[in-house]
Scaffold this motif. Structure first.
Motif, PDB file in Angstrom:
ATOM      1  N   LEU A   1       0.987   5.090   1.196  1.00 51.94           N
ATOM      2  CA  LEU A   1       0.365   5.903   2.227  1.00 51.94           C
ATOM      3  C   LEU A   1       0.822   7.358   2.134  1.00 51.94           C
ATOM      4  O   LEU A   1       1.944   7.626   1.697  1.00 51.94           O
ATOM      5  CB  LEU A   1       0.725   5.370   3.617  1.00 51.94           C
ATOM      6  CG  LEU A   1       0.357   3.920   3.935  1.00 51.94           C
ATOM      7  CD1 LEU A   1       1.021   3.502   5.248  1.00 51.94           C
ATOM      8  CD2 LEU A   1      -1.153   3.762   4.018  1.00 51.94           C
TER       9      LEU A   1
ATOM     10  N   TYR B   1       0.083  -4.384   2.995  1.00 48.21           N
ATOM     11  CA  TYR B   1      -1.353  -4.150   3.148  1.00 48.21           C
ATOM     12  C   TYR B   1      -2.060  -5.451   3.495  1.00 48.21           C
ATOM     13  O   TYR B   1      -1.752  -6.501   2.926  1.00 48.21           O
ATOM     14  CB  TYR B   1      -1.964  -3.588   1.863  1.00 48.21           C
ATOM     15  CG  TYR B   1      -3.487  -3.560   1.879  1.00 48.21           C
ATOM     16  CD1 TYR B   1      -4.163  -2.557   2.566  1.00 48.21           C
ATOM     17  CD2 TYR B   1      -4.221  -4.547   1.233  1.00 48.21           C
ATOM     18  CE1 TYR B   1      -5.544  -2.529   2.612  1.00 48.21           C
ATOM     19  CE2 TYR B   1      -5.619  -4.535   1.267  1.00 48.21           C
ATOM     20  CZ  TYR B   1      -6.278  -3.530   1.957  1.00 48.21           C
ATOM     21  OH  TYR B   1      -7.655  -3.517   2.004  1.00 48.21           O
TER      22      TYR B   1
ATOM     23  N   LEU C   1      -3.170   0.649  -3.947  1.00 49.36           N
ATOM     24  CA  LEU C   1      -2.572  -0.655  -3.684  1.00 49.36           C
ATOM     25  C   LEU C   1      -1.810  -1.132  -4.909  1.00 49.36           C
ATOM     26  O   LEU C   1      -2.131  -0.761  -6.041  1.00 49.36           O
ATOM     27  CB  LEU C   1      -3.643  -1.680  -3.320  1.00 49.36           C
ATOM     28  CG  LEU C   1      -4.539  -1.359  -2.123  1.00 49.36           C
ATOM     29  CD1 LEU C   1      -5.570  -2.465  -1.937  1.00 49.36           C
ATOM     30  CD2 LEU C   1      -3.724  -1.176  -0.865  1.00 49.36           C
TER      31      LEU C   1
ATOM     32  N   LYS D   1      -3.608   8.100   5.243  1.00 48.98           N
ATOM     33  CA  LYS D   1      -4.571   7.433   4.353  1.00 48.98           C
ATOM     34  C   LYS D   1      -3.864   6.553   3.311  1.00 48.98           C
ATOM     35  O   LYS D   1      -2.691   6.766   2.985  1.00 48.98           O
ATOM     36  CB  LYS D   1      -5.430   8.472   3.643  1.00 48.98           C
ATOM     37  CG  LYS D   1      -4.623   9.367   2.699  1.00 48.98           C
ATOM     38  CD  LYS D   1      -5.478  10.427   2.047  1.00 48.98           C
ATOM     39  CE  LYS D   1      -4.648  11.333   1.129  1.00 48.98           C
ATOM     40  NZ  LYS D   1      -5.455  12.378   0.484  1.00 48.98           N
ATOM     41  N   ILE D   2      -4.600   5.586   2.800  1.00 46.80           N
ATOM     42  CA  ILE D   2      -4.103   4.736   1.709  1.00 46.80           C
ATOM     43  C   ILE D   2      -4.377   5.450   0.382  1.00 46.80           C
ATOM     44  O   ILE D   2      -5.520   5.832   0.097  1.00 46.80           O
ATOM     45  CB  ILE D   2      -4.791   3.359   1.709  1.00 46.80           C
ATOM     46  CG1 ILE D   2      -4.494   2.617   3.021  1.00 46.80           C
ATOM     47  CG2 ILE D   2      -4.324   2.527   0.512  1.00 46.80           C
ATOM     48  CD1 ILE D   2      -5.247   1.304   3.161  1.00 46.80           C
TER      49      ILE D   2
ATOM     50  N   ARG E   1      -0.571   0.322   9.464  1.00 47.85           N
ATOM     51  CA  ARG E   1      -0.934   1.419  10.357  1.00 47.85           C
ATOM     52  C   ARG E   1      -1.333   0.921  11.747  1.00 47.85           C
ATOM     53  O   ARG E   1      -1.157   1.630  12.742  1.00 47.85           O
ATOM     54  CB  ARG E   1      -2.071   2.245   9.750  1.00 47.85           C
ATOM     55  CG  ARG E   1      -1.669   3.035   8.507  1.00 47.85           C
ATOM     56  CD  ARG E   1      -2.884   3.723   7.887  1.00 47.85           C
ATOM     57  NE  ARG E   1      -3.857   2.734   7.427  1.00 47.85           N
ATOM     58  CZ  ARG E   1      -5.101   3.037   7.028  1.00 47.85           C
ATOM     59  NH1 ARG E   1      -5.497   4.310   7.041  1.00 47.85           N
ATOM     60  NH2 ARG E   1      -5.927   2.093   6.616  1.00 47.85           N
TER      61      ARG E   1
ATOM     62  N   GLN F   1       0.837  -1.188   0.000  1.00 47.38           N
ATOM     63  CA  GLN F   1       0.000   0.000   0.000  1.00 47.38           C
ATOM     64  C   GLN F   1       0.879   1.248   0.000  1.00 47.38           C
ATOM     65  O   GLN F   1       1.954   1.266   0.592  1.00 47.38           O
ATOM     66  CB  GLN F   1      -0.923   0.022   1.215  1.00 47.38           C
ATOM     67  CG  GLN F   1      -0.203   0.072   2.554  1.00 47.38           C
ATOM     68  CD  GLN F   1      -1.164   0.020   3.735  1.00 47.38           C
ATOM     69  OE1 GLN F   1      -2.360  -0.166   3.568  1.00 47.38           O
ATOM     70  NE2 GLN F   1      -0.645   0.211   4.940  1.00 47.38           N
TER      71      GLN F   1
ATOM     72  N   ASP G   1      -3.649  -3.468   8.212  1.00 39.83           N
ATOM     73  CA  ASP G   1      -2.446  -3.073   7.478  1.00 39.83           C
ATOM     74  C   ASP G   1      -1.426  -2.481   8.448  1.00 39.83           C
ATOM     75  O   ASP G   1      -1.646  -2.447   9.665  1.00 39.83           O
ATOM     76  CB  ASP G   1      -2.788  -2.101   6.346  1.00 39.83           C
ATOM     77  CG  ASP G   1      -3.377  -0.793   6.858  1.00 39.83           C
ATOM     78  OD1 ASP G   1      -2.622   0.016   7.421  1.00 39.83           O
ATOM     79  OD2 ASP G   1      -4.607  -0.592   6.711  1.00 39.83           O
TER      80      ASP G   1
END
Length: 297
Positions: free
Chosen positions: A123, A194, A225, A221-222, A206, A121, A204
């Protein structure tokens, strides 16, 4: 008489050697099956749950085991080459190297929440102007480690495919450190592993810093992907007896179906199950790495 004595000596040597070979056969007390776990979580967590795994394997197979936790996946790769590793739970890139250099064979793939594949992912801060991957051009991006599949190699391929050139990159060495750097505005964006949310909770990278930063979901935020690639494998030394490989594979599948097994593989590998696999399942990984290094390095 001399011939008789020589013959008797040779017979004695063969007898002793034969006994020694039998005594030290792989899977015996003096030559246990060497099962390696790559250090990905707290060492005590790995050690405690490795004991559970060892007890189950020894109870349900005719073999003895030695489960160890090397310093890095590189040590596991080299151990396959010197026959100091018979079985290993290894990361995807480590498997690529172990197969390429020593013929290690994937026989199981870990399953995470029903999926045999995973993604990276990208970010960024929720209050930043970065909305798409195109916005990463000319930005400072944090990755995990040059040998991390989800934290560098896979997202690097994604950027290369789109011809996106960052201004600067840094290696944070851990997935949670990448998230922290983004949260603290040390970098513009970053890439980590992710996993899809479960029961309304993020899974994920985070989640690794939620204790320190309870609002991380709102602040980081994502963006997007990557494409999916196979999860980490359980690999076996190439010249282990086939019957032994099959017995261990079947027993690991049985272990994952028990309550204690589910808990142990979750804590050790972040996995919820296993599925049978073969080396060809990792062809997509080899293709990805060829794309990144077409010269074959």
């Amino acid at each position: 008489m001399k011939r008789l004595l020589s013959t008797m000596v040779l017979i004695g040597l063969f007898a002793v050697t034969g006994c020694q070979f039998k005594k030290d056969a792989l899977g015996t007390e003096k030559n246990p099956i060497k099962f390696h776990l790559v250090p990905a979580v707290d060492a005590k967590v790995l050690t405690d749950n490795a004991k559970v795994l060892k007890e189950y394997l020894e109870k349900n197979t005719p073999y003895k085991y030695e489960i160890t936790i090397p310093q890095s996946f590189v040590a596991v790769v080299e151990a396959f080459g010197t026959k100091r590793a018979d079985v290993a739970a290894i990361n995807t890139y480590g498997y690529y190297l172990a197969h390429k250099q020593y013929g290690a064979e994937a026989r199981l793939t870990v399953i995470r929440y029903g999926s045999a594949t995973y993604q990276s992912q990208f970010l960024a801060r929720a209050d930043s102007k970065i909305k798409t991957l195109r916005d990463l051009a000319g930005k400072k991006i944090a990755f995990v480690d040059p040998a991390s599949t989800s934290g560098y190699l896979l997202p690097l391929k994604t950027l290369k495919d789109l011809k996106i050139e960052p201004k600067d990159i840094v290696f944070a060495m851990k997935h949670d450190s990448v998230v922290t750097m983004i949260y603290q505005r040390q970098v513009d964006a970053g890439a980590t592993y992710y996993s899809p949310p479960q029961n309304g909770q993020i899974e994920d990278a985070r989640r690794l810093v939620k204790t320190q930063y309870p609002d991380v979901e709102q602040k980081v935020k994502i963006i997007e992907l990557s494409e999916p690639i196979p999860n980490d494998p359980i690999a076996f030394r190439k010249d282990m007896p086939e019957e032994m490989k099959e017995k261990i594979v079947d027993t690991l599948l049985q272990f994952a179906a028990t309550d204690e097994g589910k808990k142990a593989i979750d804590l050790m590998l972040g996995a919820t199950n296993f599925k049978k696999a073969s080396d060809s399942d990792y062809d997509t990984v080899r293709e990805m790495l060829r794309t990144l290094a077409p010269e074959g390095k």
